[in-house]
Design a protein around this motif. Sequence first.
Motif, short mmCIF file in Angstrom:
data_model
loop_
_atom_site.label_atom_id
_atom_site.label_comp_id
_atom_site.label_asym_id
_atom_site.label_seq_id
_atom_site.Cartn_x
_atom_site.Cartn_y
_atom_site.Cartn_z
N ASN A 176 64.63 50.57 84.04
CA ASN A 176 66.04 50.55 83.63
C ASN A 176 66.55 51.98 83.60
N PRO A 177 66.87 52.54 84.78
CA PRO A 177 67.20 53.96 84.83
C PRO A 177 68.54 54.28 84.17
N GLY A 178 68.74 55.54 83.92
CA GLY A 178 70.00 56.03 83.34
C GLY A 178 70.17 57.46 83.78
N THR A 179 70.46 57.64 85.06
CA THR A 179 70.49 58.99 85.64
C THR A 179 71.45 59.92 84.91
N GLU A 180 72.65 59.41 84.57
CA GLU A 180 73.64 60.32 83.96
C GLU A 180 73.17 60.84 82.61
N VAL A 181 72.61 59.95 81.77
CA VAL A 181 72.18 60.41 80.45
C VAL A 181 70.91 61.27 80.54
N ALA A 182 70.04 60.95 81.50
CA ALA A 182 68.82 61.75 81.68
C ALA A 182 69.16 63.14 82.21
N ALA A 183 70.05 63.23 83.20
CA ALA A 183 70.41 64.53 83.77
C ALA A 183 71.18 65.39 82.76
N GLU A 184 72.02 64.75 81.93
CA GLU A 184 72.73 65.50 80.89
C GLU A 184 71.75 66.00 79.83
N THR A 185 70.74 65.19 79.51
CA THR A 185 69.72 65.61 78.55
C THR A 185 68.94 66.81 79.10
N ALA A 186 68.67 66.77 80.41
CA ALA A 186 67.99 67.90 81.05
C ALA A 186 68.86 69.16 80.97
N ALA A 187 70.17 68.99 81.18
CA ALA A 187 71.10 70.13 81.09
C ALA A 187 71.10 70.70 79.67
N ALA A 188 71.09 69.81 78.67
CA ALA A 188 71.09 70.24 77.26
C ALA A 188 69.84 71.04 76.94
N LEU A 189 68.68 70.54 77.37
CA LEU A 189 67.41 71.22 77.09
C LEU A 189 67.32 72.55 77.83
N ALA A 190 67.79 72.56 79.09
CA ALA A 190 67.73 73.78 79.90
C ALA A 190 68.65 74.86 79.34
N SER A 191 69.90 74.48 79.01
CA SER A 191 70.85 75.48 78.49
C SER A 191 70.38 76.01 77.13
N ALA A 192 69.84 75.12 76.30
CA ALA A 192 69.34 75.56 74.99
C ALA A 192 68.12 76.47 75.14
N SER A 193 67.33 76.23 76.18
CA SER A 193 66.15 77.10 76.38
C SER A 193 66.59 78.55 76.60
N LEU A 194 67.76 78.72 77.22
CA LEU A 194 68.30 80.07 77.44
C LEU A 194 68.78 80.69 76.13
N VAL A 195 69.32 79.85 75.26
CA VAL A 195 69.82 80.33 73.95
C VAL A 195 68.67 80.91 73.13
N PHE A 196 67.50 80.24 73.18
CA PHE A 196 66.36 80.66 72.34
C PHE A 196 65.38 81.58 73.06
N ARG A 197 65.73 81.98 74.29
CA ARG A 197 64.78 82.77 75.10
C ARG A 197 64.27 84.01 74.37
N LYS A 198 65.18 84.73 73.69
CA LYS A 198 64.76 85.96 72.99
C LYS A 198 64.39 85.69 71.54
N SER A 199 65.17 84.85 70.86
CA SER A 199 64.95 84.67 69.41
C SER A 199 63.74 83.79 69.08
N ASP A 200 63.39 82.88 69.99
CA ASP A 200 62.23 82.01 69.76
C ASP A 200 61.62 81.60 71.10
N PRO A 201 60.89 82.55 71.73
CA PRO A 201 60.39 82.32 73.10
C PRO A 201 59.48 81.09 73.21
N VAL A 202 58.73 80.77 72.17
CA VAL A 202 57.82 79.62 72.24
C VAL A 202 58.64 78.33 72.32
N TYR A 203 59.64 78.22 71.46
CA TYR A 203 60.52 77.04 71.45
C TYR A 203 61.28 76.95 72.78
N SER A 204 61.74 78.10 73.28
CA SER A 204 62.48 78.16 74.54
C SER A 204 61.65 77.59 75.69
N LYS A 205 60.36 77.94 75.70
CA LYS A 205 59.46 77.48 76.76
C LYS A 205 59.26 75.96 76.70
#
Length: 500
Positions: A176-205
């Motif tokens: 039961n796929p859900g491409t739009e919600v899955a791709a948006e979730t990927a965008a959320a995780l990817a953009s947030a990884s950039l936010v924490f890149r310096k302040s919390d590198p482990v979480y960012s990774k």
Amino acid sequence: MASISPVFHLFLLLLLLTLSTTTTATSHHRHAASHNYKDALTKSILFFEGQRSGKLPPNQRMSWRKSSGLSDGSAMKVDLVGGYYDAGDNIKFGFPMAFTTTMLSWSVLEFGGMMKSELGNARTAIRWATDYLLKATKQPETIYVQVGDANKDHACWERPEDMDTQRTVLKIDRNNPGTEVAAETAAALASASLVFRKSDPVYSKILRKRAIMVFAFADKYRGSYSDGLKSYVCPFYCSYSGYQDELLWGAAWLQKATRSPMYLSYIQSKGQSLGADESDNTFSWDNKHVGARVLLSKAFLLQRVQSLHDYKGHADSFICSLVQGAPSCQTQYTPGGLMFKMAEDNMQYVTSTTFLLVTYAKYLTKSHKVVNCGGTIVTPRRLRTLAKKQVDYILGDNPSKMSFMVGYGPRYPQRIHHRGASLPSISSHPAKINCGSGFNFMHSESPNPNILVGAVVGGPDAQDHYNDERSDYSQAEPATYTNAPLVGTLAYLAHSFGQI
């Protein structure tokens, strides 16, 4: 006395001109700050604390809210405690929550350096969402996309702390796929990884790794979640624009977060088929095309990625569709000057568009470029002026002389469509308020007992008229995805007027 050389004369003239324009710019900024953008920024972020689900921390500032939804996920034997309620109800919808997260992250990535003391609060707001999204994507090729049954929830008017409606858990998977919600979730995780890149590198990774996995799932098993979960997600968060925009948007964020050539070639080869040059001009939780165009134009303008040359043109046509007087303007404005896209929760389009205006203006300024709308030259300054005008309208420069942000300014909506805000808090009324009895408060004319500080409501109609009525959800309901892009715009304005 020696005569002044023409070169020196020219130098003096230029120096005087420079000084006068600098003084004008400074005085213009000093006089033009009609609002306290710093105060509005603080409040726009504080709002997210009022939307929290799960176990609230000791430093919770919105103190009338208490812990709720502590057994979320137990119906499927998974831990789905946390995250945000999307608006004035008690449902956790994964699709708009992911978009909210992406926009909060983008706000911090572009304007976090201007947020000063609010940067920590903005990061906390993002992390409250990403901690939940990590739980929802823990199982491979499965995403839990909703907690709660909206139809049952909407039959009640109760505090999140009293919830006794069924906490139905919905998921998407390879069957039961859900491409739009899955791709948006990927965008959320990817953009947030950039936010924490310096302040919390482990979480960012951790976020980046999960984003890669989730995007691969979104792309491999294609289909709309509105098909498989129709009776649960429609008409609330049906995907009307299809999932192509989310794939392009998700790939754009992964390209930024990973810098892997794989995502760039994905965008180059599939961009066209994913609707890169469609002429739509609304940016929202449902349609990300315009956001993807502006984001990808940055790679061309500032990183000289020549293969993304077309995205500058695509972003320009979006800008031209907004500018009054430009030949291709398609945007309606109210008599008071507010962009008007849709009668239901119009303010979400205003906040998302103003964010794109100040962000694109930043890219254009850095690359010394302008927008040409069929002979009408639009400068970055004009984009910023348009964005400021929209924000000022929200904050009170409008025919109603009312701020549409709760808790900001002397006059703001008193009866917002929001369960927690409209019912007495646990502190003042410890006894449970049942599903049905809450409607007495819903239908009352009294102002809400709790102030959901920072909440931006759906806003006025096409004639600038606003009903401060709880039952009018299209005008009176706030939403996380309305506030998220506004955070970035307010940070920019607070900084540019020297308030922060």
